[in-house]
Design a protein around this motif. Structure first.
Motif, PDB file in Angstrom:
ATOM      1  N   ALA A 564       0.831  -1.207   0.000  1.00 56.36           N
ATOM      2  CA  ALA A 564       0.000   0.000   0.000  1.00 56.36           C
ATOM      3  C   ALA A 564       0.865   1.257   0.000  1.00 56.36           C
ATOM      4  N   GLU A 565       1.989   1.177   0.686  1.00 56.08           N
ATOM      5  CA  GLU A 565       2.922   2.311   0.734  1.00 56.08           C
ATOM      6  C   GLU A 565       3.609   2.519  -0.615  1.00 56.08           C
ATOM      7  N   LEU A 566       3.986   1.422  -1.262  1.00 54.65           N
ATOM      8  CA  LEU A 566       4.731   1.511  -2.522  1.00 54.65           C
ATOM      9  C   LEU A 566       3.844   1.825  -3.714  1.00 54.65           C
ATOM     10  N   PHE A 567       2.576   1.375  -3.647  1.00 52.63           N
ATOM     11  CA  PHE A 567       1.684   1.528  -4.792  1.00 52.63           C
ATOM     12  C   PHE A 567       0.364   2.183  -4.360  1.00 52.63           C
ATOM     13  N   PRO A 568       0.388   3.501  -4.168  1.00 51.25           N
ATOM     14  CA  PRO A 568      -0.792   4.209  -3.659  1.00 51.25           C
ATOM     15  C   PRO A 568      -2.019   4.082  -4.547  1.00 51.25           C
ATOM     16  N   GLU A 569      -1.823   3.760  -5.840  1.00 53.56           N
ATOM     17  CA  GLU A 569      -2.986   3.620  -6.727  1.00 53.56           C
ATOM     18  C   GLU A 569      -3.856   2.418  -6.322  1.00 53.56           C
ATOM     19  N   ASN A 570      -3.263   1.463  -5.597  1.00 54.92           N
ATOM     20  CA  ASN A 570      -4.028   0.306  -5.111  1.00 54.92           C
ATOM     21  C   ASN A 570      -4.039   0.248  -3.581  1.00 54.92           C
ATOM     22  N   LYS A 571      -3.858   1.400  -2.972  1.00 59.56           N
ATOM     23  CA  LYS A 571      -3.703   1.456  -1.518  1.00 59.56           C
ATOM     24  C   LYS A 571      -4.895   0.869  -0.775  1.00 59.56           C
ATOM     25  N   GLU A 572      -6.103   1.217  -1.200  1.00 63.22           N
ATOM     26  CA  GLU A 572      -7.276   0.755  -0.470  1.00 63.22           C
ATOM     27  C   GLU A 572      -7.416  -0.761  -0.533  1.00 63.22           C
TER      28      GLU A 572
END
Length: 639
Positions: A564-572
């Motif tokens: 989630a930290e590395l890929f905010p576009e899929n954070k949720e």
């Protein structure tokens, strides 16, 4: 004169949350205001964007689908059945309906006026708590930032210094740290420590902690003449340093220091040596903080001189775990503490077995814990999965060296069994010659599994790639970790097969939101929580961290949080997966403690409606994650 219909409605309502939290007179007050609706299959109750009704609904019989139109396509986002409440969140939020509700079959609905229910909900804290979770069921992602829910009371808590659980508070750490470069002269370091009146200095490079120099290092390594003051400090620093994230608890810091016989812990941005140093915790800090239960157990483990004594300590650890679960201590804290105590127990058994061996180990080695203990997820006592890696030796010495470690492993496995860790039915234990290998043998084994991959190799990879060192030489396990990342970095075929494996268990819910239970065998009609709920999340977390080459993180929840930290576009999605895993693991632990077993198989009739509701929300996340993996790895034609 009694209102028989109202009493029947009240009796129905009290079986389901949140009405089970209300008093009898309140239920009757609601029941007399209920309107009963009879609807055929396919009837719309309310449409997306419709103005609010003044009622919400509970299903007496039948099933209802919730649909949302996205890009001109109507998608089913949830299905409700008997006892489920819907249409309530918009009434509290005063928003038009964000979804469409439509009957899946003939239905009987109870329509409840909001003006009757709302005052009761606002005065009852337990009802309010339930509603916060219930509202999430009308969102696409119930774990989104907007809702920030922690299922099964997995919430952040604030404890007072007088509380028995004070040790679960985050530890205080020094933020202004004195550091130096590894090339600095020892003389310069000594002067700096003297001028600053401090007892330690962190050695770093580009903000990453490499080691630490303390008063003790200078006394033992320089004052004794082993090193001169003109040498670089890297020659006398203690390395590597143990690193943790800033949410490290007092208890975890205490028992880590005791277990490793060290006086300092580094706090870094992500809890690994690969991120920026932000703080330092010292043993002196610990003496200023209160905390006893876990640390008392840790001291007892270190003092034990018999397997019988260790078994008694293990029983106390189980009591500690039960207390944490009953008091709704956040699972993140609970699992870390239980892991450290389990790990210290394993380490103590190995130490005692080494004392009983007639000779010293012929070469350096490491004892690896696999599976749930390797992922720091073993709360209940399950079977043991472990292995040994030892230094490379000439071919003519290999079997002699292996024989030594097999004898050691046999002693260790036997004593682990005695204190409660059952033997692995598949013999995935260090006493098996197949799992007692040199470093090069392990590398060759891993390479073979990833290049000649069948079902057996996928299964073995899923077990052995999640390892954690419990005792011995960390450089050996670090080398193995590097090798795993190296051989999977561009291995798209292997990763695709791992992806198929992550999808092997379909969504835990069947038609109309029913739990998929075992159809035959010893556990017929039971729900397999491990296979259908935990393993899909564990397998997905492992697949994604290998794909993105994330090192030093084996814990499933932490894997998703790092993603989630590395890929905010899929954070949720990643955060929802982390929360779902912790919720299901806590649920398994709770039921395992209640039934005195490993909590894997659940009898559905013992579940409350609220428990089923919470599990079903977690299962929605699993289905979404599996769909994401199917698209990400282009697996639609393979599953």
């Amino acid at each position: 004169m009694k209102n028989t219909i109202a009493e029947r409605i009240a009796d129905f309502l009290k079986r389901f949350p949140p009405f089970d939290l209300l008093k009898k007179n309140q239920l009757l007050e609601i029941a007399v205001q209920v309107t009963i609706k009879y609807l055929d299959k396919g009837q719309i109750i309310y449409n997306q964007n419709d103005a609010l009704h003044q009622h919400f609904y509970i299903i007496h019989k039948g099933a209802v689908s919730l649909k949302k139109t996205i890009n001109n396509t109507s998608e089913v986002i949830d299905k409700f059945d008997e006892g489920d409440v819907f249409g309530l969140r918009p009434l509290f939020a005063q928003e038009n309906y964000a979804i469409t509700s439509i009957t899946e079959e003939e239905c009987i609905l109870y329509s409840i006026p909001i003006e009757v229910f709302k005052p009761m909900a606002e005065k009852n804290k337990e009802v309010g708590k339930y509603l916060l979770e219930s509202f999430a069921s009308n969102t696409e992602n119930p774990f989104s930032k907007e809702h920030q829910l922690r299922f099964f009371s997995d919430t952040e808590i604030v404890l007072n210094p007088t509380d028995n659980l004070f040790e679960l508070q985050p530890v205080s750490y020094i933020k202004k740290i004195v550091t130096a470069k590894p090339t600095s002269k020892i003389k310069t370091i000594a002067k700096l420590m003297s001028s600053k009146n401090i007892g330690s200095i962190i050695i770093e490079d580009n903000g990453l902690p490499l080691g630490i120099v303390t008063d003790k290092d200078l006394r033992n390594k320089v004052a004794t003449g082993l090193h001169t003051i003109k040498e670089p400090v890297k020659n006398v620093m203690s390395a590597p340093v143990l690193c943790y994230p800033k949410n490290l608890t007092i208890a975890q810091a205490q028992i880590t220091m005791m277990k490793h016989k060290i006086g300092h812990l580094c706090i870094t941005e992500d809890g690994t040596p690969n991120s920026k140093l932000i703080g330092l915790v010292s043993e002196h800090d610990m003496t200023l903080m209160k905390g006893n239960n876990p640390s008392v157990l840790m001291k007892a483990i270190k003092r034990t001189n018999s397997t019988k004594d260790l078994k008694r300590v293990r029983e106390k650890i189980a009591i500690l775990l039960k207390g944490y679960i009953l008091q709704n201590i956040p699972l993140t804290h609970t699992s870390k503490i239980i892991f450290e105590l389990n790990d210290a127990t394993i380490k103590r058994i190995i130490e005692r077995c080494l004392e009983k061996m007639k000779e010293e180990p012929p070469v350096k080695f490491a004892w690896m814990s696999l599976g749930s203990q390797g992922r720091k997820e073993q709360l209940l006592q399950t079977d043991q999965d472990n292995a040994i890696v030892f230094e490379n030796v000439p071919k003519e010495e290999l079997e002699t060296v292996r024989d030594y470690f097999l004898k050691l492993a046999k002693k260790v496995n036997k004593r682990l069994n005695t204190i409660g860790f059952e033997f692995c039915n598949a013999d995935m234990m260090a006493k098996n010659p197949k799992w007692c290998l040199s470093l090069d043998e392990w590398k060759a084994q891993f390479s073979n599994w990833t290049s000649n991959t069948g079902n057996d190799e996928i299964l073995l990879s899923s077990i052995f790639f999640d390892f954690d060192i419990s005792y011995g030489e960390a450089s050996l396990t670090n080398a193995l970790s590097d090798h795993v990342l190296s051989i999977t970095k561009t291995n798209s075929v292997f990763l695709s097969k791992l992806g198929v494996n992550a999808l092997r268990s379909a969504s835990p819910l069947g038609f109309f939101r029913q739990f998929l239970v075992e159809s035959d065998g010893k556990h017929k009609d039971f729900f397999d929580l491990k296979k259908r709920a935990l393993m899909p999340l564990i397998d997905a977390g492992r697949l994604l961290t290998l794909t993105y080459q994330i090192k030093n993180i084996n814990n499933t929840a932490e894997r998703f949080e790092k993603l989630a930290e590395l890929f905010p576009e899929n954070k949720e999605l990643y955060l929802s997966s982390s929360y779902a895993f912790k919720a299901i693991l806590k649920f398994r632990t709770k039921h395992g403690l209640l039934n005195n077993d490993n909590g894997r198989f659940i009898a559905l009739e013992v579940l409350t409606k609220e428990e089923k509701m919470k599990l079903k929300r977690c299962f929605k996340t699993i289905a979404t994650l599996q769909e994401f993996i199917k698209i990400r790895f282009n697996l639609s034609t393979l599953v």
